[in-house]
Design a protein around this motif. Structure first.
Motif, PDB file in Angstrom:
ATOM      1  N   VAL A  28       0.933  -1.091   0.072  1.00 46.52           N
ATOM      2  CA  VAL A  28       0.438  -0.209   0.256  1.00 46.52           C
ATOM      3  C   VAL A  28       0.866   1.214  -0.233  1.00 46.52           C
ATOM      4  O   VAL A  28       1.854   1.411   1.140  1.00 46.52           O
ATOM      5  CB  VAL A  28      -0.714   0.133   1.465  1.00 46.52           C
ATOM      6  CG1 VAL A  28      -1.737   1.026   1.435  1.00 46.52           C
ATOM      7  CG2 VAL A  28      -1.782  -1.493   1.287  1.00 46.52           C
ATOM      8  N   LYS A  29       0.700   2.135  -1.317  1.00 48.63           N
ATOM      9  CA  LYS A  29       1.390   3.532  -1.166  1.00 48.63           C
ATOM     10  C   LYS A  29       0.841   4.329  -0.470  1.00 48.63           C
ATOM     11  O   LYS A  29      -0.705   4.733  -1.219  1.00 48.63           O
ATOM     12  CB  LYS A  29       1.640   4.117  -1.964  1.00 48.63           C
ATOM     13  CG  LYS A  29       2.789   3.093  -3.536  1.00 48.63           C
ATOM     14  CD  LYS A  29       2.688   3.859  -4.389  1.00 48.63           C
ATOM     15  CE  LYS A  29       3.571   2.976  -5.352  1.00 48.63           C
ATOM     16  NZ  LYS A  29       4.263   3.590  -6.158  1.00 48.63           N
ATOM     17  N   VAL A  30       0.610   5.091   0.794  1.00 46.92           N
ATOM     18  CA  VAL A  30      -0.127   6.083   1.061  1.00 46.92           C
ATOM     19  C   VAL A  30      -0.559   7.061   0.187  1.00 46.92           C
ATOM     20  O   VAL A  30      -1.954   7.211   0.053  1.00 46.92           O
ATOM     21  CB  VAL A  30       1.036   6.736   2.672  1.00 46.92           C
ATOM     22  CG1 VAL A  30      -0.149   7.702   2.754  1.00 46.92           C
ATOM     23  CG2 VAL A  30       0.890   5.288   4.102  1.00 46.92           C
ATOM     24  N   SER A  31       0.560   7.398  -0.107  1.00 47.53           N
ATOM     25  CA  SER A  31       0.453   8.390  -1.480  1.00 47.53           C
ATOM     26  C   SER A  31      -1.193   7.951  -2.578  1.00 47.53           C
ATOM     27  O   SER A  31      -2.050   8.652  -2.857  1.00 47.53           O
ATOM     28  CB  SER A  31       1.280   8.310  -2.153  1.00 47.53           C
ATOM     29  OG  SER A  31       1.900   7.651  -3.186  1.00 47.53           O
ATOM     30  N   ASP A  32      -1.164   6.445  -2.970  1.00 46.89           N
ATOM     31  CA  ASP A  32      -2.981   5.819  -3.010  1.00 46.89           C
ATOM     32  C   ASP A  32      -3.959   6.302  -2.532  1.00 46.89           C
ATOM     33  O   ASP A  32      -5.051   6.219  -3.255  1.00 46.89           O
ATOM     34  CB  ASP A  32      -2.475   5.018  -3.495  1.00 46.89           C
ATOM     35  CG  ASP A  32      -1.648   4.266  -4.730  1.00 46.89           C
ATOM     36  OD1 ASP A  32      -1.420   5.203  -5.884  1.00 46.89           O
ATOM     37  OD2 ASP A  32      -0.879   3.571  -4.936  1.00 46.89           O
TER      38      ASP A  32
END
Length: 344
Positions: free
Chosen positions: A330-334
């Protein structure tokens, strides 16, 4: 990895089901999500908050949604339910949902993004874990084998409880013996008073209402657990809606930002003077008494709120710790964007 309890598996199942609905609903084919002729959507389907000052509706009362038509499709009963309505294309803007629930949906592939903080906790308004004054429960360990009422599973209240239990040194086995019971806030006072549950997580408003019937004792508040102030959740849009309706999306987020700033910089009476005539006009007059009695005068967020990486990462780590997601995936920016937020 922690062993998954029934409530944790239920939370996961709800998320997977919601993601499946996203794939099955054919969002790109739905005219309500954005017109293929280049015209942007101007009728916005939403769910309201009964008995609370809703910054989304206040934005409309302030004239921020000129040119848009709001179409109410019910009231919000909890963040996960609001997110399911969004991803299954029943609504166009997701009512305030816990950042952890949003991150969990994104991890399953749901094409949504949080776009602006919408609720939080501070010294004035927060959630508390409370018991009846006469209860023998005084510590986290006293709750082992007991029942706790929460507004919904897999959301902010459960996350804060899990975090507190870890902080207090409860083992996984002990935590498995604590049962969370989802109850509508209106039913919680009676359940607590009659002994159907042993404790309850209460919002500021719910606590005031419950204290009118029963003497309470607070075990811990959410700001005791995670610090204050903190933003617990935000409004959410589908990425496809943003792409097809960039002007409308920006107007929605800018309008909510203006309403939040109005709430956090004006007195309760000044807010009521704008909000109550609007509620009467729009057929929400039955909300007014509860708001007048229980509104704390703040949403618990900054007057110019933006989403920060740490707002999301805190709960990504929590989800990872209990095995609901792999944080590496999981990319926080996503999970969020501040691109529509005028405060960013």
């Amino acid at each position: 990895m922690k062993h998954l309890s029934i409530r944790q598996r239920l939370s996961r199942a709800l998320v997977v089901a919601a993601a499946a609905m996203t794939a099955a609903s054919g969002l790109s084919a739905c005219g309500s999500a954005g017109a293929d002729d280049g015209k942007e959507v101007t009728t916005i389907r939403y769910q309201s908050y009964a008995g609370a000052v809703d910054a989304f509706l206040l934005a409309d009362a302030l004239g921020e949604f000129e040119g848009l038509t709001l179409k109410r499709v019910g009231d919000i009963t909890g963040g996960p339910q609001a997110l399911q309505a969004l991803v299954s294309n029943q609504t166009d803007i997701g009512g305030s949902a816990f950042y952890g629930a949003i991150a969990q949906l994104v991890a399953t592939g749901a094409p949504i993004k949080a776009v602006i903080p919408f609720y939080g906790s501070n010294e004035t308004t927060n959630s508390s874990l409370a018991v009846l004054e006469k209860s023998s429960i005084r510590t986290a360990r006293d709750l082992v084998g007991k029942k706790i009422a929460v507004n919904t599973l897999g959301a902010n209240q459960e996350a804060v409880l899990d975090t507190w239990f870890d902080q207090q040194g409860l083992s996984d086995a002990e935590q498995e013996r604590i049962t969370l019971v989802p109850l509508p806030p209106l039913n919680t006072p009676e359940a607590l008073g009659s002994g159907k549950v042993d404790a309850a997580v209460l919002s500021f408003q719910s606590k005031k209402q419950t204290e009118q019937q029963y003497p309470l004792r607070t075990l811990v508040t959410d700001v005791d657990v995670v610090g204050e102030p903190y933003a617990g959740g935000g409004l959410t849009l589908r990425t496809e809606f943003i792409e097809k309706n960039p002007k409308t999306s920006r107007q929605l987020v800018e309008g909510v930002a203006a309403a939040i700033e109005f709430i956090e910089t004006h007195s309760k009476q000044e807010i009521f003077d704008v909000y109550f005539p609007y509620l009467e006009k729009e057929g929400y007059g039955d909300y007014i008494e509860a708001i007048e009695t229980n509104f704390p005068g703040t949403l618990g967020v900054d007057p110019k709120p933006v989403i920060h990486d740490e707002d999301i990462q805190r709960w990504v780590d929590w989800l990872d710790s209990r095995g609901d997601i792999d944080a590496k995936d999981v990319k926080v920016s996503d999970v969020y964007t501040n691109e529509l937020n005028p405060n960013a």
